[in-house]
Scaffold this motif. Structure first.
Motif, PDB file in Angstrom:
ATOM      1  N   ILE A  13     128.404  10.494  34.246  1.00 43.95           N
ATOM      2  CA  ILE A  13     127.895  10.100  35.711  1.00 43.95           C
ATOM      3  C   ILE A  13     128.696   8.968  35.980  1.00 43.95           C
ATOM      4  O   ILE A  13     128.635   7.776  35.466  1.00 43.95           O
ATOM      5  N   PRO A  14     129.816   8.934  37.394  1.00 46.92           N
ATOM      6  CA  PRO A  14     130.620   7.868  37.558  1.00 46.92           C
ATOM      7  C   PRO A  14     129.922   6.410  37.680  1.00 46.92           C
ATOM      8  O   PRO A  14     130.418   5.376  37.482  1.00 46.92           O
ATOM      9  N   ASP A  15     128.787   6.495  38.258  1.00 46.75           N
ATOM     10  CA  ASP A  15     127.914   5.036  38.930  1.00 46.75           C
ATOM     11  C   ASP A  15     127.074   4.701  37.619  1.00 46.75           C
ATOM     12  O   ASP A  15     126.393   3.729  38.205  1.00 46.75           O
ATOM     13  N   MET A  16     127.177   5.342  36.357  1.00 46.18           N
ATOM     14  CA  MET A  16     126.069   4.740  35.469  1.00 46.18           C
ATOM     15  C   MET A  16     126.737   4.422  34.096  1.00 46.18           C
ATOM     16  O   MET A  16     127.791   4.905  33.797  1.00 46.18           O
ATOM     17  N   VAL A  17     126.218   3.555  33.431  1.00 46.86           N
ATOM     18  CA  VAL A  17     126.664   3.199  32.270  1.00 46.86           C
ATOM     19  C   VAL A  17     125.453   3.368  31.374  1.00 46.86           C
ATOM     20  O   VAL A  17     124.326   2.796  31.510  1.00 46.86           O
ATOM     21  N   LEU A 100     116.800  13.920  36.836  1.00 47.16           N
ATOM     22  CA  LEU A 100     116.873  12.734  35.969  1.00 47.16           C
ATOM     23  C   LEU A 100     117.864  11.638  36.465  1.00 47.16           C
ATOM     24  O   LEU A 100     117.322  10.434  36.749  1.00 47.16           O
ATOM     25  N   VAL A 101     118.894  11.891  36.993  1.00 45.25           N
ATOM     26  CA  VAL A 101     120.156  11.154  37.625  1.00 45.25           C
ATOM     27  C   VAL A 101     119.296  10.551  38.861  1.00 45.25           C
ATOM     28  O   VAL A 101     119.678   9.200  39.107  1.00 45.25           O
ATOM     29  N   ASN A 102     118.711  11.410  39.872  1.00 45.66           N
ATOM     30  CA  ASN A 102     118.417  10.870  41.008  1.00 45.66           C
ATOM     31  C   ASN A 102     117.177   9.892  40.773  1.00 45.66           C
ATOM     32  O   ASN A 102     117.114   8.989  41.531  1.00 45.66           O
ATOM     33  N   ALA A 103     116.209  10.178  39.650  1.00 48.53           N
ATOM     34  CA  ALA A 103     115.170   9.276  39.256  1.00 48.53           C
ATOM     35  C   ALA A 103     115.752   7.892  38.972  1.00 48.53           C
ATOM     36  O   ALA A 103     115.300   6.696  39.341  1.00 48.53           O
ATOM     37  N   THR A 104     116.949   7.715  38.211  1.00 48.83           N
ATOM     38  CA  THR A 104     117.309   6.821  37.652  1.00 48.83           C
ATOM     39  C   THR A 104     118.034   5.940  38.851  1.00 48.83           C
ATOM     40  O   THR A 104     117.568   4.837  38.879  1.00 48.83           O
ATOM     41  N   ARG A 105     118.651   6.469  39.817  1.00 52.91           N
ATOM     42  CA  ARG A 105     119.322   5.695  40.955  1.00 52.91           C
ATOM     43  C   ARG A 105     118.132   5.297  41.836  1.00 52.91           C
ATOM     44  O   ARG A 105     118.261   3.986  42.292  1.00 52.91           O
ATOM     45  N   THR A 106     117.074   6.015  41.956  1.00 44.98           N
ATOM     46  CA  THR A 106     115.772   5.748  42.847  1.00 44.98           C
ATOM     47  C   THR A 106     115.168   4.506  42.211  1.00 44.98           C
ATOM     48  O   THR A 106     114.907   3.578  42.987  1.00 44.98           O
TER      49      THR A 106
END
Length: 210
Positions: A13-17, A100-106
């Motif tokens: 995912i581009p905006d995650m490390v 899961l990605v949406n939850a991480t961003r939220t």
């Protein structure tokens, strides 16, 4: 195996490390101390303890780190346990990577992550409480609390109430402090339990922004 698979998926995912992956509570706490992550995705069942217990320790040691429980169970009892531990959210594994990605961003944005079906179960359990204890909340803060209980994001709350995102965040932090909570979820559960706000009804108005 699950942790490794999630780490590899999120790394694309581009905006995650992804700063690390751990298989036990102790490894997880050590990694958090070493890497200071924005968000921790925590399984509930671990070899040396539960994810909620680990989350409680992490939230106590590092208030800026958000913990999201990721589990195969959709039991609202576990959700209550996660709320009491100070978690920022709860995701069921069967929902897939996108959720899961949406939850991480939220969670990283400071918002609560809770499936609507589990929210209904949480409300049903908490509505047995009696007596309103306002905690010194203002009328505006109670309005914000009502929207928080409906799962509206900070941006969505601002749009509903006609206030800026910064003002909304200030209200949310004040609510968390006054309710003696560690997260938005815990503040909402406390308010519901003490009768400060009623059960959330279907929301009208602008949809929450991501």
């Amino acid at each position: 195996m699950f942790a490794e698979a999630v780490a590899k998926a999120l790394a694309t995912i581009p905006d995650m490390v992804v700063v690390g992956s751990a298989a036990t509570v102790e490894e997880g706490r050590r990694l958090v101390r070493e890497t200071d992550p924005d968000v921790v995705l925590m399984d509930y069942r671990l070899p040396d303890g539960t994810g909620t217990r680990a989350a409680q320790q992490i939230c106590t040691e590092r208030a800026s780190t958000r913990v999201v429980i990721v589990t195969a169970s959709d039991d609202d009892v576990l959700l209550l346990e996660a709320v009491d531990a100070g978690c920022s959210g709860y995701v069921v594994k069967t929902k897939g990577l996108e959720e899961l990605v949406n939850a991480t961003r939220t969670a990283a944005a400071g918002d609560a992550v809770i499936p609507p079906t589990l929210l209904r179960g949480l409300v049903a359990r908490l509505n047995g409480g009696t007596g309103a204890v306002p905690f010194g909340l203002t009328i505006r803060e109670i309005e914000v609390l009502r929207l928080m209980a409906q799962g509206v994001s900070n941006r969505g709350i601002g749009e509903n109430l006609g206030i800026s995102l910064n003002t909304t965040r200030n209200h949310v932090q004040s609510i968390i402090r006054k309710c003696d909570a560690h997260s938005k979820l815990e503040a909402v559960s406390t308010a519901l339990r003490e009768g400060v706000i009623p059960s959330p009804s279907p929301r009208r108005g602008p949809a929450p922004s991501s």
